[in-house]
Scaffold this motif. Structure first.
Motif, PDB file in Angstrom:
ATOM      1  N   SER A 165       0.851  -1.186   0.000  1.00  0.00           N
ATOM      2  CA  SER A 165       0.000   0.000   0.000  1.00  0.00           C
ATOM      3  C   SER A 165       0.896   1.249   0.000  1.00  0.00           C
ATOM      4  O   SER A 165       2.105   1.161   0.196  1.00  0.00           O
ATOM      5  CB  SER A 165      -0.875  -0.002   1.242  1.00  0.00           C
ATOM      6  N   GLN A 168       3.047   1.697   3.142  1.00  0.00           N
ATOM      7  CA  GLN A 168       4.150   0.730   3.209  1.00  0.00           C
ATOM      8  C   GLN A 168       5.250   1.108   2.231  1.00  0.00           C
ATOM      9  O   GLN A 168       6.431   1.027   2.542  1.00  0.00           O
ATOM     10  CB  GLN A 168       3.627  -0.667   2.900  1.00  0.00           C
ATOM     11  N   ARG A 171       7.342   3.750   3.536  1.00  0.00           N
ATOM     12  CA  ARG A 171       8.268   3.231   4.542  1.00  0.00           C
ATOM     13  C   ARG A 171       9.459   2.555   3.865  1.00  0.00           C
ATOM     14  O   ARG A 171      10.590   2.630   4.360  1.00  0.00           O
ATOM     15  CB  ARG A 171       7.545   2.257   5.480  1.00  0.00           C
ATOM     16  N   LEU A 194      -0.227  10.696   0.553  1.00  0.00           N
ATOM     17  CA  LEU A 194      -0.766   9.662   1.457  1.00  0.00           C
ATOM     18  C   LEU A 194      -2.069  10.097   2.115  1.00  0.00           C
ATOM     19  O   LEU A 194      -2.336  11.283   2.284  1.00  0.00           O
ATOM     20  CB  LEU A 194       0.262   9.361   2.553  1.00  0.00           C
ATOM     21  N   ASP A 195      -2.863   9.118   2.502  1.00  0.00           N
ATOM     22  CA  ASP A 195      -4.065   9.383   3.277  1.00  0.00           C
ATOM     23  C   ASP A 195      -3.696   9.950   4.633  1.00  0.00           C
ATOM     24  O   ASP A 195      -2.631   9.636   5.166  1.00  0.00           O
ATOM     25  CB  ASP A 195      -4.820   8.065   3.510  1.00  0.00           C
ATOM     26  N   ILE A 198      -2.481   7.453   7.266  1.00  0.00           N
ATOM     27  CA  ILE A 198      -1.160   6.903   6.995  1.00  0.00           C
ATOM     28  C   ILE A 198      -0.099   7.992   7.151  1.00  0.00           C
ATOM     29  O   ILE A 198       1.015   7.745   7.590  1.00  0.00           O
ATOM     30  CB  ILE A 198      -1.099   6.364   5.547  1.00  0.00           C
TER      31      ILE A 198
ATOM     32  N   HIS B 221     -10.504  12.425   1.299  1.00  0.00           N
ATOM     33  CA  HIS B 221      -9.981  11.704   2.460  1.00  0.00           C
ATOM     34  C   HIS B 221      -9.681  12.678   3.591  1.00  0.00           C
ATOM     35  O   HIS B 221      -9.179  12.292   4.633  1.00  0.00           O
ATOM     36  CB  HIS B 221      -8.741  10.883   2.071  1.00  0.00           C
ATOM     37  N   ASP B 282      -2.515  -1.074   8.132  1.00  0.00           N
ATOM     38  CA  ASP B 282      -2.985  -0.624   6.830  1.00  0.00           C
ATOM     39  C   ASP B 282      -4.362  -1.183   6.558  1.00  0.00           C
ATOM     40  O   ASP B 282      -4.769  -2.169   7.158  1.00  0.00           O
ATOM     41  CB  ASP B 282      -2.026  -1.120   5.738  1.00  0.00           C
TER      42      ASP B 282
END
Lengths: 337, 333
Positions: A165, A168, A171, A194-195, A198, B221, B282
């Motif tokens: 995702s 990830q 990261r 990113l959201d 996250i 979002h 996640d």
């Protein structure tokens, strides 16, 4: 002076970056000044925020520090505990060493990772290229170590980036940047794609790695609310120039430059009853190819007067760490109170 | 009461047939929208926001399977149309581009690059409105003017790449509204823009709602954007609406742990020293949807033996405010 300079991992003096625009047939060569005359110190161990709209020259400035953009004027100095470099007269060997000490984390974790390499290979590539390990075992050891720190598990290392995702992947990008043990990281809009849920996670990871590895960050973002939470110092850029720099708390408690104030008031508030439209900016950032004369911001500034159209404001020092470039910031202070 | 609604979505369930099996993208979603009302649809990437919006016009790809209980109905001028009863593409034009217009996140990708903005605006107007090209051109230029584009007549003959990001999004809005739709679906319309431009576009959109009185489904979002634009909000996670209600209620008094998590993860300027709290983990792959409550794998308040076994029912916790969560159920009883 010298002592103080030693505390700054990066010092730039009158740094300018220009890109050629091609030339007219007989006329002079044309340039876009993407970054002009930036004098900035980034203290060692700081989380330094650089904010501005798209087109303000943030990314170019970050790249100039890595010697990845054509510096047309001014200079960049780098000091850490071991070495000092002046980027203007750096040798090829030194540049190689310099680039081990700094790394870049990009915005788009989907574009930054090769789809044909496993995560293990993506992480191992920088240290292999830099010759930091002597055997495959040692490389694997280092890869596992950094992966654990960035909360990737062993099973992840065998997979390809498409299986991950956005959070990830970011990261993984961070792990790749940190594996060579750098001192200085330029994080270019690293959470913009990113959201929010996250985003917080990645920001917290960057912060904890800073403590653990003693890093200095230049954190480039267009989002002041993210900068407010993570950075200890902030510089605000507009059309290639610095308009205000200050410690984070000072900047958010009392922004001085009209542009900083406008950026702050543009952030949507979570409170549905807060409908302050006080300082909405009109219009858009002008093209850097034909910047307005005088203060670059005067075309959008609600307080602009004749002097703003003619003279470029100099950086004023409110304190050693708080600077502002505006003809009228003092008048604005008194008229507000 | 019901007849006042512009849009009624009931038990919408949508699965995609893939090589790996059936993937549930939208799971038993129900909501309604009145004319002039703005609903925020909030959730992470992969939560099914866009698929839900596209389902309203049956725009999902051919491998989409809608469950027989699903119902989507539009009501305008006293006539109610059930979308699932529309069969041919011609009939579907009643909703596609007729009653419903859509704007997207990336305006560069939504305009054809080799055709001028004007030609594209005129084309869709002529298709849907039964008017001459000349009239369509007049309406288009007036619309461009209306959304704050300077020198509209000149922009009309330009290509999308000649405009800046903010201008492009304005042109997109002008194009979407020129057919006078009853419902505008805005899919992350400001995510790719700078905050300063985002503020301008959001202001523009709320002015236009007041003026045209269409309903808006605003997909994003970012809860803060919803707080500033929407009247009500639905929070989605893995294809399910886990909480919905009036914006003020949901943001000031969130009941679902996921909504709370989204609020805590958002950096706010009132207290810049507050730590940012991430939602752990996640979003799971839709291929292995968790058993029980879809959020149980990341939920800090998970009750084991309950949340990972049963799926919580929709529970009313206030006027128009509902939540699907066992923890909230226990607290309210």
């Amino acid at each position: 002076m010298n002592d103080q300079a030693q505390n700054n991992i990066i010092s730039t003096k009158n740094l300018s970056v220009s890109f050629p625009l091609g030339k007219t047939f007989f006329g002079p060569k044309l340039f876009v000044k993407a970054v002009s005359n930036i004098t900035l110190d980034i203290p060692r161990g700081s989380f330094f925020g650089l904010v501005g709209e798209s087109g303000s020259g943030k990314t170019t400035f970050g790249r100039a520090l890595l010697k990845a953009a054509p510096v047309s004027n001014g200079h960049v100095e780098y000091h850490d505990e071991e070495v000092s470099y002046n980027l203007n007269d750096i040798t090829k060997e030194e540049l190689k060493d310099y680039r081990k000490r700094m790394q870049l984390i990009f915005q788009d974790p989907y574009a930054a990772l090769s789809p044909r390499m496993t995560v293990r290979d993506i992480l191992a590539e920088p240290i292999e290229l830099m010759g930091l390990t002597s055997s495959r075992e040692e490389t694997d050891e280092k890869v596992r170590e950094i992966a654990a720190k960035c909360r990737l598990n062993l099973e992840h290392l065998r997979r390809f980036p498409h299986a991950f995702s956005g959070g990830q992947r970011q990261r993984i990008s961070i792990a790749r940047a940190l594996i060579s043990n750098p001192k200085f990281i330029v994080a270019d809009e690293s959470v913009a794609a990113l959201d929010v849920s996250i985003q917080a996670d990645v920001l917290n990871l960057l912060k904890s790695m800073q403590k653990e590895m003693g890093l200095t960050y230049l954190f480039i973002s267009h989002d002041l609310s993210v900068i407010a939470h993570i950075c200890d110092q902030v510089a605000v850029m507009y059309l290639g120039q610095l308009v205000e720099t200050a410690p984070t708390h000072e900047l958010f408690a009392g922004p001085k430059h009209p542009y900083t104030k406008a950026l702050l008031s543009a952030i949507p508030s979570l409170d549905p009853d807060d409908d302050s439209k006080a300082q909405r900016l009109e219009g858009e950032i002008p093209s850097p190819a034909s910047p307005p004369p005088g203060c670059k911001f005067h075309t959008r500034c609600p307080f602009a007067t004749d002097i703003c159209k003619k003279d470029e404001p100099q950086l004023d020092y409110l304190s050693v760490t708080h600077t502002v470039a505006c003809h009228h910031w003092k008048d604005l202070e008194t008229s507000n109170t | 009461m019901m007849s006042e609604q512009l849009l009624n979505v009931k038990n919408l369930t949508l699965q995609f047939k893939t090589d790996e099996g059936l993937i549930t993208a939208v799971d038993d979603v129900s909501f309604d929208l009145a004319p002039g009302e703005v609903m925020g649809l909030v959730g992470e990437s992969g939560s099914g926001k866009s698929v839900t919006a596209k389902a309203l016009m049956l725009l999902n790809p051919g491998n989409a399977v809608y469950s027989p209980e699903s119902s989507i109905s539009f009501t305008a001028n006293g006539v109610t149309v059930e979308v699932f009863d529309l069969k041919s593409a011609k009939e579907l034009m009643l909703v596609r581009g007729g009653a419903v217009s859509m704007i997207f996140q990336e305006p560069m990708a939504s305009f054809a690059p080799a055709i001028t903005i004007g030609v594209q605006m005129v084309e869709q107007l002529v298709l849907h409105k039964n008017i001459s090209v000349k009239e369509a051109k007049e309406i288009s230029i007036e619309m461009l003017n209306h959304v704050g584009i300077s020198e509209a007549a000149k922009r009309f003959d330009q290509y999308a790449f000649e405009l800046s990001g903010g201008m492009r999004q304005r042109a997109m809005i002008a194009m979407a509204l020129s057919t006078k739709p009853k419902l505008l679906i805005a899919d992350e319309p400001t995510t790719a823009l700078d905050v300063t431009i985002q503020a301008q576009v959001l202001d523009l959109m709320s002015d236009l709602v007041k003026e045209f009185g269409m309903g808006i489904i605003f997909i994003t979002h970012d809860l803060a954007v919803v707080a500033q634009t929407a009247d009500k909000v639905a929070v989605m996670y893995l294809g399910k609406i886990v909480e919905q209600g009036p914006v003020r209620e949901v943001i000031k008094n969130p009941k679902h742990p996921y909504t709370k998590g989204l609020i805590n993860a958002l950096p706010q300027l009132d207290d810049i020293d507050a730590p940012l709290e991430a939602i752990p983990g996640d979003i799971p792959s839709p291929l292995d949807r968790p058993v029980g409550c879809v959020f149980n794998t990341r939920c800090p308040e998970m009750i084991s033996g309950r949340c990972d076994v049963d799926s919580p029912k929709r529970l009313s916790v206030g006027h128009d405010h509902s939540v699907s969560c066992f923890v909230a159920e226990e607290q309210s009883s």
